[in-house]
Design an enzyme around this catalytic site. Structure first.
Site, PDB file in Angstrom:
ATOM      1  CG  ASP A 120      -2.333   2.191  14.630  1.00 23.96           C
ATOM      2  OD1 ASP A 120      -1.564   1.429  14.473  1.00 23.96           O
ATOM      3  OD2 ASP A 120      -3.626   2.145  14.791  1.00 23.96           O
TER       4      ASP A 120
ATOM      5  CD  GLU B 192       5.940  -5.498   2.506  1.00 24.82           C
ATOM      6  OE1 GLU B 192       5.183  -6.449   2.686  1.00 24.82           O
ATOM      7  OE2 GLU B 192       6.290  -4.472   3.416  1.00 24.82           O
TER       8      GLU B 192
ATOM      9  CE  LYS C 127      -8.607 -12.541  18.810  1.00 25.43           C
ATOM     10  NZ  LYS C 127      -9.002 -13.544  17.974  1.00 25.43           N
TER      11      LYS C 127
ATOM     12  CG  ASP D 160      -0.062  -7.715  12.639  1.00 22.77           C
ATOM     13  OD1 ASP D 160      -0.812  -7.781  13.762  1.00 22.77           O
ATOM     14  OD2 ASP D 160      -0.553  -8.674  11.642  1.00 22.77           O
TER      15      ASP D 160
ATOM     16  CG  ASN E 271       9.382 -13.307   7.398  1.00 25.16           C
ATOM     17  OD1 ASN E 271       9.757 -12.646   8.631  1.00 25.16           O
ATOM     18  ND2 ASN E 271       8.175 -13.685   7.396  1.00 25.16           N
TER      19      ASN E 271
ATOM     20  CD  GLU F 139      10.016   1.817   5.120  1.00 21.07           C
ATOM     21  OE1 GLU F 139       8.849   2.194   5.587  1.00 21.07           O
ATOM     22  OE2 GLU F 139      10.426   2.455   4.125  1.00 21.07           O
TER      23      GLU F 139
END
Length: 219
Positions: A162, A76, A130, A126, A103, A51
């Site tokens: 979403d 994470e 923009k 994320d 990361n 994950e």
């Protein structure tokens, strides 16, 4: 991945520096050396799930609780979220969860074995809405290629967002990568039987539409 060696080295030193210590945290020590994932999990482990961005761990905890023959590697970078997840893991006595704070936009393909995972999960990365920030999005052509290389033949990628524009862009990226197949529909608005994280529940309560993508690596 950045190509400047000096910058790479600085990022690597940042990656391996973490104040958190645990027997369940897989911490790389040497660049370019793969982590022995198979021997990092219990010997009875049959399948492996990765994950990317596990958040507070609700999804992984629920999956691990219901399938203890599968090993779950949670990547994470926010250590406080790993600590929270570890408390839940410990309280339930689960032995099939491990963590990495690397990361995954920098080094994870250097550290993980190719064609190792049966499934890779990416929930609500994320969206960087923009336009000038789109280059920071996780889902890029090179990332899809890396995910492909880590999955076993027949392995699955599960993706959720979403943010409609991000969903459409990701669908477009997959159309250019025919080695990933979809069945019936390119995306769904429901994912029955799959755990719902706190973040997803919050988005649903706000009336947000969730886009779910599922892709299978060709044999």
């Amino acid at each position: 991945m950045l190509v400047n060696p000096e910058i790479q080295e600085k990022l690597w030193k940042f990656t391996i520096r973490t104040p958190y210590k645990s027997d369940y945290l897989l911490q790389p020590n040497e660049r370019g050396k793969k982590i022995d994932l198979k021997n990092s999990f219990p010997s009875h482990t049959k399948n492996f799930v990765l994950e990317l961005g596990s958040g507070w761990g609700e999804v992984a905890i629920e999956l691990a609780k219901n399938d203890q023959q599968t090993g779950y590697l949670l990547m994470e970078k926010k250590v406080n979220r790993i600590i929270h997840t570890e408390k839940q893991r410990k309280s339930l006595g689960l032995e099939n969860i491990r963590y990495m704070t690397v990361n995954f936009q920098w080094f994870f393909d250097e550290l993980l074995e190719k064609e190792f995972f049966d499934k890779i999960i990416i929930n609500f990365p994320d969206p960087w809405p923009k336009k000038k920030h789109h280059k920071n999005r996780l889902m890029q052509p090179h990332m899809i290629q890396q995910i492909y290389s880590l999955l076993k033949p027949g392995g699955e990628l599960l993706f959720a967002t979403d943010y409609g524009p991000y969903a459409r862009k990701t669908i477009s990226l997959f159309r250019k990568f025919p080695e990933f197949l979809w069945k019936d529909k390119e995306y769904e608005f429901e994912r029955p039987g799959f755990p719902i994280s706190f973040f997803e529940a919050e988005k649903r309560s706000e009336g947000k539409r969730i886009y779910y993508l599922k892709r299978t690596k060709t044999l």
